[in-house]
Motif scaffolding. Structure first.
Motif, PDB file in Angstrom:
ATOM      1  N   LYS A  56       0.838  -1.194   0.000  1.00  0.00           N
ATOM      2  CA  LYS A  56       0.000   0.000   0.000  1.00  0.00           C
ATOM      3  C   LYS A  56       0.871   1.242   0.000  1.00  0.00           C
ATOM      4  N   PHE A  57       1.884   1.196   0.831  1.00  0.00           N
ATOM      5  CA  PHE A  57       2.752   2.365   0.907  1.00  0.00           C
ATOM      6  C   PHE A  57       3.496   2.572  -0.400  1.00  0.00           C
ATOM      7  N   HIS A  60       1.029   4.228  -2.746  1.00  0.00           N
ATOM      8  CA  HIS A  60       0.781   5.633  -2.452  1.00  0.00           C
ATOM      9  C   HIS A  60       2.028   6.469  -2.613  1.00  0.00           C
ATOM     10  N   LYS A  76       4.912  -0.082  11.354  1.00  0.00           N
ATOM     11  CA  LYS A  76       4.368   0.960  12.220  1.00  0.00           C
ATOM     12  C   LYS A  76       2.844   0.865  12.279  1.00  0.00           C
ATOM     13  N   LEU A  77       2.241   0.540  11.150  1.00  0.00           N
ATOM     14  CA  LEU A  77       0.783   0.374  11.131  1.00  0.00           C
ATOM     15  C   LEU A  77       0.347  -0.662  12.145  1.00  0.00           C
TER      16      LEU A  77
ATOM     17  N   GLU B 245      -7.738  -7.695   8.149  1.00  0.00           N
ATOM     18  CA  GLU B 245      -8.787  -6.788   7.690  1.00  0.00           C
ATOM     19  C   GLU B 245      -9.642  -7.392   6.595  1.00  0.00           C
ATOM     20  N   TYR B 523       1.345  12.191   1.494  1.00  0.00           N
ATOM     21  CA  TYR B 523       0.646  11.468   0.439  1.00  0.00           C
ATOM     22  C   TYR B 523      -0.419  12.287  -0.270  1.00  0.00           C
ATOM     23  N   GLU B 539       1.694  10.279   6.211  1.00  0.00           N
ATOM     24  CA  GLU B 539       1.748   8.978   6.853  1.00  0.00           C
ATOM     25  C   GLU B 539       1.651   9.123   8.363  1.00  0.00           C
ATOM     26  N   ASP B 540       2.033  10.276   8.900  1.00  0.00           N
ATOM     27  CA  ASP B 540       2.016  10.442  10.347  1.00  0.00           C
ATOM     28  C   ASP B 540       0.609  10.613  10.913  1.00  0.00           C
ATOM     29  N   TYR B 562      -4.036   6.733  11.549  1.00  0.00           N
ATOM     30  CA  TYR B 562      -3.237   5.975  10.594  1.00  0.00           C
ATOM     31  C   TYR B 562      -2.909   6.879   9.421  1.00  0.00           C
ATOM     32  N   PRO B 563      -2.087   6.391   8.525  1.00  0.00           N
ATOM     33  CA  PRO B 563      -1.732   7.238   7.386  1.00  0.00           C
ATOM     34  C   PRO B 563      -2.954   7.841   6.686  1.00  0.00           C
ATOM     35  N   TRP B 565      -4.234   9.076   3.338  1.00  0.00           N
ATOM     36  CA  TRP B 565      -3.776   8.900   1.959  1.00  0.00           C
ATOM     37  C   TRP B 565      -4.082  10.102   1.080  1.00  0.00           C
ATOM     38  N   HIS B 581      -6.029   5.239   5.911  1.00  0.00           N
ATOM     39  CA  HIS B 581      -5.977   3.825   6.223  1.00  0.00           C
ATOM     40  C   HIS B 581      -7.084   3.402   7.187  1.00  0.00           C
ATOM     41  N   ASP B 605      -8.913   0.717   2.995  1.00  0.00           N
ATOM     42  CA  ASP B 605      -8.362   2.066   2.997  1.00  0.00           C
ATOM     43  C   ASP B 605      -9.069   2.979   2.012  1.00  0.00           C
ATOM     44  N   THR B 607      -8.445   5.609  -0.513  1.00  0.00           N
ATOM     45  CA  THR B 607      -7.212   5.935  -1.215  1.00  0.00           C
ATOM     46  C   THR B 607      -7.258   7.297  -1.896  1.00  0.00           C
ATOM     47  N   HIS B 649      -7.236   4.949  -7.403  1.00  0.00           N
ATOM     48  CA  HIS B 649      -6.250   5.951  -7.025  1.00  0.00           C
ATOM     49  C   HIS B 649      -6.517   7.327  -7.589  1.00  0.00           C
TER      50      HIS B 649
END
Lengths: 550, 775
Positions: A56-57, A60, A76-77, B245, B523, B539-540, B562-563, B565, B581, B605, B607, B649
Motif C-alpha cells: 500500500k505504501f 501511495h 508501524k501500522l 482486515e 501522500y 503517513e504520520d 493511521y496514514p 492517503w 488507512h 483504505d 485511497t 487511485h
C-alpha cells in the motif's frame, strides 16, 4: 491456473531451520520440531501480511519498487517497532554463511576506523529537487525534443512494418483483436510511410516547424561543402532519437539525390548521400525497413552504375562502390527476412549483370564488390567458380590490344579486387571443402584474413607478408606471374597459418595446386616445375617469390 | 448418514413448515417480496445429506400429505417424483428456455417445495442445534463468535470438511449445466461461496482441508479476485483470522449479487431436474434466486452453503433479462460484490450551484476592470451570455444554501473576474483540437515525490515528498515571498495603496519554499481555491494546513490515527475532506479542529478523495475497489459504484458535475453517471496504475496519467453521447458498454521514464502534467 497459483500463494513457508537458528540467536535452545513448524507458519503469515501492507505504501508513494521504508511504515501500522538500520534503497547488505549443516544470513558489521571516515573526502552533495518544464505535446503532436522519448521505439517500428495488422495503439493489446477499421488505418499508415499514424491519424505528414528547419539544416549540411558541418550533421542523424517522423523525407531525399546525381555524374554528392544512408543505418532508434524500397535502389545504383563520375579514369569512384557495397551488405544482414528476401534478390541482381559479357568493367567491379561483401557463402558459391573465367577476361584486356583506357583501368581494378580476395576465398573454401569438420578456430582465422584483405588497417599478424606480395604482384608485369605470386602469397600465409592449423594450409595448397594447374595449362610454360615445388611446399615462400622475380 | 433414524421424526416439524409451503406453492413465486433474511425455521436445519435418503423422504412426505388430505400436493409431488424417475430433462429445460414464469413453473415449484419440505423435515430432528449457530459470523465482529464455533466444530461432523469440495463441486456442475444466459449470473455465487467456505474451514481448524479446498477451486475464480485470493491463501490458521482486515471485511459485510428475476425463475424450473439428479448441492444455487430456492437448499441439507448464502450474501433481484458475462464482469470486482441497487436510488443533486451573489458584483467589477484596461465593449456580450447561463437554475442543482458556503471576499471576486477573463481566451478542445501538454518534471527527486497539486490559476505547484517535506514552487516569474515579521509590519503605512505589496518581505523572495512539519511521507496535497492555504496529509496521521503568506504551518488536524492517503479542499474553500488507512473519510472545516462529518462504510483504505464541483457531495475511492459518494449535508452514502478491479487511485468530476471518472491500479478508467449511479464507460489502454485524471475545463476531454509513463487523452463528449439510458438500464443499474474504447482514445503521449502523477487543465485549457523523472 490453480496449479500455477498454488506454489505462489499457498505453500510458501519459511523453513523450520530458520526458526531454530533464530531461536538460538536469542538464547532458546532445543526448540521442538512442532513448535518450529507452528512458528514458521505463523511467521510466514505475518511476513506476508506486512508485505501486503507495505505494498500500500508503495502504491501511495507512486513507485513500482518496494523499499525498506515501506516495510517500516507497514510495521508501524501494526504497532511494531520498525527495523532500524536498513535505510539503503538499493542494496540490503546481507551476507550468507553456511557450515555444520546450518545456513545463515547475517548483517555484516565491520569495525570502522573513525579516522578513516574522517579522512575520506566528502561525497558530492546531492542536487536538490528542481522543477523543469517541457512540452510533452503541442496541439496533439509530440515534439521531438530530448525531454521526450523517441517517438516510436524501434521494436514498435519493427512490428509495425513487419506485421502491419498487429500494429496497434499501445495498450490496445489487451483488446485482443483489433477492429477492421483499425487494421485499415494502420495499413494505410504503412502505405503512406508514416508511423505516426498510430498516434494521431490526421497530422502525420506534417512536420513541425522545428522539424522542417532541422531537416533543411541537416540536408544542406550533408551535401554542402563544409566537411565539419557535414560531420556534425551525420553525427546528428546517427544519434538523434527523434528522427522517426522525418525518415520518409530523408529516404526520399537520398533516393532522389542519387537519381539526379548519377545522371550528372556528381561523385562527391553521391558519396555524401551514401554517408547519409550509413548514418541512418547507424541510428539505433530508427528502423529503416519501410524505406528500403527507396534506399536499396539508391545504394545499388552507387555500386553498379556504369558511370559515377565525370572522369572515370581519374576519379576514385571505386571507393564509392566499395563503400556502397558494404552498406548493401549491412542492410542485407539487418533487414533480410524470409518474406522480403533482400539478400537473395540482391545477389541475383549482382550475379546477373556480372555474368553478362557485355557488362562494363565498372559495373563488373561493382557486382563483384557487392557480392564479395555478402559473406563467405556467397564468395564460395558465386565468386570462386568464376575466378578462372574472370582471370581470362582480365588477361584478355591487359594482354590484348588497348581498346580503351577506361576498360584497362576497370580490368585492373577488378583484378586488384579479386587479387587480395582470393586469399580469403581459398581459406574459406578450405573450410568448406573439408566438409565442415574443421574447428571453429579455423573459421576465425580466415575471417581475419577477410578483414585483412578488405580493410588493410585491421591488424593481423598475417597482413604484412600478404600485402608485400600483392605489391610485388602489381609491380611485376605479367598476369600469370601475378597469379603465381598470389598463390605464393597464399602459400606463405598458409604456412604461417600452419603453426596453428595445418589444415588450412593443406587446403590452401590444394587450392593452389588447382589454380596452378589452370595457370599452367593456360600458359604451358616452364614455370611448371617451380610451381610444383611450391605446391609441395618444400621451399619457403620468400624463396619462391625470389625465384619468380628472378 | 443420519437420514434413516430421522425418518420417523419428521411430522411435527413438517407442520410448521407446511403453511409456508402451501403459500409458495400457490403461486407466490412471482411475488418474491420477502427478503432473504426472513428464513423459516427450517432454513436453519442442517444435516449432511446423503442422496440415498431421497426416496425415503419422498415416501414420508407423501404419507404426510395424504394424511392431511393435501391431494393436490400429493399429485404434484408424485408428478415430480415420476419425472425424476424418467430422468427426462428436456421438458424442463424447454420451459425454462421459453422463459415463461407461468403454470409449469408454478407446478414445478410446488413440487419442489414439497419434496424440499420433506427433506427439511427429516433433517431437522437430526441437527437442530447445529443449524442455529451461524458459523461465519455476521456484522457484530468476531470476538464473541469463537465459543460458538468451538462448540460447533467440537460436535459437528467429522466428515463435514471433506464434504465441502463436494458441495462446491455439485454447485459448480449444476451451474455449468444451466442455460448459458443464466450461467453467468449464477456464476457470481462462486466467488463469495468459495471465500466463505474456505474461511469456515480455516475457522474450524481444518487446515489441510482448507488448503486442499483452496488449491482445488481457487483457479476457478475470476482473475480480478487474484489479489484477495492471495491474501486469503496466506490465512491458514484460525489465529490468522483475528485482526486480518480482509477477513473482517468478508465476515462483516454481505456480498451483494444482482440476479435477474428471469434467472431466478429458471432456477425454479430447473429444480425438479435437479432433484432428480443426485447432486444435492445444486439446489443451493436456487437459493440465490429466492425463497423457494432457499427451501430447496434446505431440502438438500446443504446447510453450509445455505448458511453462507443467508448470512453473507445479499441477493438483489431485478426484473429483466439476465445480464451477460461481460456486463457482470464490468460491474463486479469489488471486495463486497456490487452495490445494492437501493443504495444508488437516493437523489443526487449533481447540478452546479449558480453564483448569484457573485454575478451581480462581478458585472460591476468586471466593467471596472475593463474600464481600467480601456476596452470595455469587447467583453460585454460574452459576459452577458455567461450571466444568462448561470441565472437559469439548474433543476438538478442543490439549493444554494444546502451547505453553508463561505462568503466571497474581495480577493475572491477579483479572482473570479480573472478566471472569467481567462475563460474567454480558452481554447475549445475536441478530437480535432487537442490540448498542448506542458510537463513539469521533478528532477533529482530520488523517487520521493508522492503528491502534486497545482493551483487553479496554475501559478503555483506544490509537491509532497517521501522525506516529509512539502515544497511549493512558483511557475510564474512572480517569486514566493513571505509576509514580514510582526515587528516590521508595525512600521508599514497601513493607509498606502500598495499595502499588500509592502507587507511582503522582498528578502525572502525565491522560486520555491520548503514546508517542514510532517514526520512521514506526504501522500496528499491540495491548494485552497484562494491560494492562501495549502493542505497536506501524511503517513504520520495528520492533515496540516499551511499558510502560503507566511509559509508556516497553521493547524495540524488530528483524527486519523493511521496514514492519511489523500486530502482535498472544497472548490469553495473552507471545507476539506481527508481519508486514509482507517477507512473513514472525514469532512473538516478549516476553523474546526475536529471533523464535521465522518463518512464510514468503506471496507478498506480510502485511497482518494474528491469534492463534487457543487461542494455538496464528496467522492471517495477505496482499496475495497468501490467508489462512494457521500452527502455532505446528511453524511449518508448516496452512491456505491463498483466495477474496478483494483484499488482506486484517482477520481475526477466533469465540470458540469454530471459525470465522474475514476482510475485504479487495474489500469482502467471508468466513467460514471452520477445522477443515475451508473457506469457509462470503460476506457482501456493504460497498463499501470492511473494516478491522475482530469477533465478539460469544458469537459470535452478527459486526460489520464499513469505509472506506465503515459498521458492519454480521451474523447468524453463521444463517450457520454453514446450512452443510451433507457428505463431498463436505469432500473437494473447496468448498461451495454461500448465494445471498443479505442475509438475514444485521442492521443497517447509517452514521457521519458516519468510516471505521471498529476494533471491539471489551466483556465485556457492547456494541460499541465507533473511527475518525478525516474532515471
Amino acid at each position: 491456473m490453480a496449479e500455477e497459483r498454488r506454489p505462489k500463494q499457498c505453500t510458501v513457508v519459511l523453513p523450520t531451520e530458520s526458526m531454530k537458528a533464530m531461536a538460538e540467536s536469542i538464547g532458546v535452545g532445543q526448540l521442538q520440531e512442532e513448535s518450529c513448524a507452528a512458528l514458521s507458519e505463523e511467521v510466514s503469515y505475518r511476513i506476508k501480511e506486512i508485505a501486503q501492507d507495505a505494498l500500500k505504501f508503495m502504491h501511495h508513494g507512486k513507485r513500482c519498487k518496494l523499499t525498506t521504508s515501506d516495510i517500516d511504515h507497514a510495521l508501524k501500522l501494526k504497532n511494531v517497532e520498525p527495523l532500524y538500520g536498513f535505510q539503503s534503497q538499493e542494496f540490503i547488505p546481507f551476507r550468507f554463511a553456511s557450515g555444520g549443516g546450518r545456513e545463515l544470513h547475517f548483517y555484516e558489521e565491520k569495525e570502522v576506523d573513525l579516522s578513516d571516515i574522517i579522512n575520506t573526502p566528502l561525497p558530492r552533495v546531492p542536487l536538490d529537487v528542481s522543477l523543469k518544464a517541457h512540452w510533452l505535446s503541442i496541439e496533439g503532436v509530440q515534439p521531438a525534443i530530448p525531454e521526450n522519448p523517441p517517438p516510436a521505439p524501434k521494436e514498435q517500428q519493427k512490428t509495425e512494418s513487419t506485421e502491419p495488422l498487429k500494429a496497434v495503439k499501445p495498450g490496445q493489446e489487451e483488446e485482443g483483436s483489433i477492429q477492421k477499421g483499425q487494421g485499415a488505418t494502420s495499413a494505410e499508415a504503412k502505405g503512406k510511410k508514416d508511423g505516426l499514424m498510430r498516434m494521431k491519424p490526421r497530422s502525420t505528414h506534417e512536420l513541425s516547424v522545428e522539424q522542417q528547419l532541422y531537416y533543411k539544416e541537416i540536408t544542406e549540411a550533408c551535401v554542402g561543402s563544409c566537411e565539419a558541418k557535414r560531420a556534425e550533421a551525420l553525427q546528428s542523424i546517427a544519434t538523434d532519437p527523434g528522427l522517426y517522423q522525418m525518415l520518409p523525407r530523408f529516404s526520399t531525399f537520398i533516393s532522389e539525390g542519387v537519381r539526379v546525381n548519377v545522371v550528372q555524374n556528381n561523385l562527391a554528392l553521391l558519396i555524401y548521400l551514401m554517408r547519409m544512408v550509413k548514418a541512418l543505418m547507424d541510428n539505433p532508434t530508427l528502423y529503416l525497413e519501410k524505406y528500403l524500397h527507396e534506399l536499396i535502389p539508391a545504394v545499388v545504383t552507387c555500386i553498379v552504375s556504369k558511370q559515377l563520375c565525370l572522369r572515370p579514369d581519374v576519379d576514385n569512384h571505386w571507393a564509392l562502390r566499395d563503400f556502397a557495397a558494404r552498406l548493401m551488405a549491412q542492410s542485407c544482414k539487418t533487414f533480410s527476412t524470409t518474406t522480403n528476401n533482400i539478400q537473395s534478390r540482391i545477389t541475383k541482381t549482382f550475379t546477373k549483370s556480372w555474368l553478362d559479357d557485355k557488362t562494363q568493367w565498372t559495373t563488373r567491379y561493382g557486382c563483384i564488390a557487392g557480392l564479395s561483401e555478402l559473406g563467405p557463402d556467397v564468395i564460395k558459391t558465386l565468386i570462386l567458380p568464376r575466378l578462372t573465367v574472370e582471370g581470362a577476361r582480365i588477361k584478355a584486356v591487359s594482354d590484348g590490344p588497348v581498346v580503351s583506357n577506361i576498360d584497362k583501368i576497370g580490368a585492373d581494378h577488378v583484378q586488384s579486387l579479386l587479387l587480395p580476395r582470393p586469399t580469403l576465398t581459398v581459406s574459406q573454401s578450405g573450410i568448406g571443402g573439408s566438409g565442415g569438420s574443421r574447428t571453429a578456430s579455423i573459421i576465425k582465422v580466415p575471417s581475419s584474413l577477410t578483414l585483412m584483405s578488405t580493410r588493410p588497417g585491421t591488424p593481423t599478424q598475417l597482413s604484412p607478408p600478404a600485402t608485400k606480395y600483392i605489391v610485388m604482384a602489381t609491380s611485376s608485369g605479367s598476369s600469370s606471374t601475378q597469379q603465381v605470386l598470389w598463390m605464393a602469397s597464399i602459400c606463405k600465409i598458409s604456412r604461417t597459418l600452419k603453426l596453428s592449423s595445418s589444415a588450412v594450409a593443406n587446403s590452401a595448397v590444394d587450392m593452389m595446386k588447382l589454380a596452378l594447374m589452370r595457370t599452367a595449362t593456360g600458359k604451358g610454360d616452364p614455370e611448371l616445375p617451380l610451381l610444383q615445388r611450391i605446391s609441395s611446399l618444400e621451399l619457403p615462400a620468400s624463396e619462391i617469390a625470389a625465384q619468380i622475380n628472378a | 448418514m443420519a437420514a434413516v433414524q430421522d425418518g420417523q421424526l419428521n411430522l411435527e416439524v413438517e407442520k410448521d413448515i407446511k403453511t409456508e409451503i402451501t403459500n409458495d406453492g400457490s403461486g407466490n413465486i412471482n411475488a418474491n417480496s420477502s427478503s432473504p433474511g426472513s428464513t423459516s425455521s427450517g432454513g436453519k436445519s442442517k444435516s449432511p445429506a446423503g442422496s440415498g435418503e431421497d426416496q425415503q423422504t419422498l415416501l414420508a412426505v407423501l404419507q404426510f400429505l395424504k394424511r392431511n388430505k393435501l391431494t393436490e400436493s400429493v399429485d404434484i409431488l408424485r408428478r415430480e417424483a415420476g419425472l425424476s424417475a424418467d430422468a427426462d430433462d428436456s421438458p424442463v429445460s424447454e420451459s425454462a428456455g421459453a422463459g415463461s414464469g407461468g403454470v409449469p413453473s408454478v407446478g414445478a415449484d410446488g413440487g419442489d417445495a414439497n419434496s424440499l419440505l420433506s427433506r427439511v423435515s427429516i433433517a431437522t430432528p437430526v441437527a437442530p442445534p447445529a443449524t442455529a449457530p451461524p458459523k461465519v459470523v455476521a456484522a457484530s465482529g468476531g470476538e464473541d463468535q469463537p465459543d460458538v464455533n468451538v462448540v460447533l466444530s467440537a460436535y459437528s461432523q467429522q466428515g463435514d470438511p471433506v464434504l465441502y469440495p463436494l458441495y462446491y463441486n455439485g454447485l459448480k456442475k449444476f451451474i455449468e449445466s444451466v442455460l448459458d444466459c443464466h450461467r453467468a449470473e449464477l456464476s457470481q455465487v462462486f466467488y463469495p461461496l468459495f471465500v466463505h467456505m474456505y474461511l469456515e474451514l480455516v475457522y474450524n481448524n481444518h487446515e489441510n482441508e482448507a488448503k486442499q479446498f483452496f488449491e482445488k477451486f481457487s483457479g476457478d475464480q475470476e482473475c480480478y479476485y487474484e489479489e484477495d485470493l492471495r491474501i486469503l491463501s496466506s490465512m491458514s490458521k484460525k489465529e490468522h483470522m483475528k485482526g486480518n482486515e480482509t477477513m473482517l471485511d468478508f465476515r462483516t459485510s454481505k456480498f451483494v449479487l444482482r440476479i435477474s428475476r428471469d434467472s431466478y425463475q429458471v432456477s425454479c424450473l430447473g429444480k425438479p431436474e435437479m432433484s432428480r439428479s443426485l447432486w444435492q448441492l445444486t439446489i443451493t444455487y436456487r437459493m440465490l434466486s429466492y425463497q423457494l430456492l432457499k427451501r430447496h437448499l434446505q431440502e438438500r441439507q446443504n446447510n453450509q452453503i445455505w448458511n453462507i448464502i443467508q448470512e453473507h450474501l445479499y441477493i438483489d433481484i431485478f426484473d429483466g433479462m439476465p445480464r451477460s458475462k461481460s456486463q457482470i464482469d464490468a460491474m463486479s470486482g469489488s471486495l463486497a460484490g456490487e452495490g445494492k441497487r437501493d443504495a444508488n436510488k437516493a437523489k443526487v443533486f449533481y447540478g452546479l450551484l449558480k453564483e448569484p451573489e457573485i454575478e451581480v458584483p462581478l458585472d460591476d467589477e468586471d466593467e471596472e476592470a475593463e474600464n481600467e484596461e480601456g476596452k470595455p465593449k469587447k467583453k460585454k456580450p460574452k459576459k452577458d451570455s455567461m450571466g444568462s447561463k448561470s441565472k437559469k437554475q439548474d433543476p438538478n442543482a442543490p439549493q444554494q444554501t444546502r451547505i453553508p458556503l463561505p462568503e466571497l471576499k474581495d480577493s475572491d471576486k477579483l479572482d473570479k473576474i480573472m478566471n472569467m477573463k481567462e475563460a474567454t481566451k480558452k481554447i475549445r478542445l475536441g478530437p480535432d483540437n487537442l490540448p498542448s501538454i506542458c510537463f513539469y518534471s521533478f528532477l533529482n527527486a530520488y523517487q520521493g515525490l508522492t503528491a502534486v497539486d497545482f493551483t487553479d490559476d496554475s501559478s503555483l505547484i506544490a509537491g509532497g515528498f517521501a522525506d516529509s517535506t512539502v515544497r511549493v514552487w512558483s511557475v510564474t516569474p512572480k517569486k514566493l515571498r513571505r509576509v514580514k515579521s510582526a515587528a516590521d509590519l508595525s512600521n508599514i503605512d497601513k493607509e498606502s495603496d500598495d499595502v499588500l505589496e509592502r507587507i511582503m518581505d522582498e528578502k525572502t523572495a525565491s522560486e520555491s519554499k520548503i514546508l517542514y512539519g510532517h514526520s512521514g511521507p506526504v501522500y496528499g496535497i491540495s491548494f485552497s481555491p484562494d491560494r492562501n492555504y495549502l493542505l497536506s496529509s501524511s503517513e504520520d496521521g495528520t492533515v496540516r494546513l499551511w499558510s502560503l503568506q507566511t509559509f508556516t504551518c497553521l493547524v495540524g488536524y488530528k483524527g486519523h490515527n493511521y496514514p492519511v492517503w489523500d486530502t482535498q479542499f472544497s472548490p469553495y474553500g473552507y471545507y476539506f475532506i481527508s481519508g486514509g488507512h482507517d477507512r473513514v473519510a472525514r469532512l473538516w472545516a478549516t476553523d474546526h479542529y475536529q471533523p464535521l462529518r465522518m463518512f464510514a462504510g468503506h471496507l478498506a483504505d480510502i485511497t482518494c478523495t474528491l469534492f463534487h464541483p457543487n461542494s455538496n457531495y464528496v467522492a471517495t475511492g477505496s482499496a475495497d475497489r468501490t467508489i462512494r459518494l457521500w452527502d455532505v449535508l446528511t453524511g449518508n452514502c448516496v452512491r456505491i459504484l463498483t466495477g474496478h478491479k483494483g484499488p482506486i487511485h484517482s477520481l475526477a468530476f466533469s465540470p458540469n458535475g454530471k459525470f465522474m471518472a475514476s482510475g485504479a491500479t487495474d489500469g482502467r478508467v471508468l466513467l460514471w453517471d452520477v445522477g443515475h449511479g451508473l457506469m457509462v464507460g470503460e476506457l482501456k489502454g493504460h497498463t499501470d496504475t492511473i494516478y491522475a485524471l482530469k477533465f478539460s475545463r469544458d469537459g470535452e476531454i478527459l486526460a489520464s496519467g499513469s505509472m506506465d509513463n503515459t498521458v492519454k487523452l480521451w474523447d468524453t463528449l463521444k463517450a457520454f453521447d453514446d450512452v443510451e439510458l433507457d428505463d431498463f438500464t436505469a432500473a437494473t443499474g447496468h448498461i451495454h458498454l461500448p465494445e471498443n474504447s479505442q475509438e475514444l482514445l485521442l492521443g497517447t503521449y509517452m514521457t521519458k521514464s516519468t510516471p505521471v502523477i498529476h494533471l491539471h487543465f489551466t483556465r485556457r485549457n492547456l494541460l499541465l502534467a507533473a511527475g518525478a523523472y525516474n532515471p
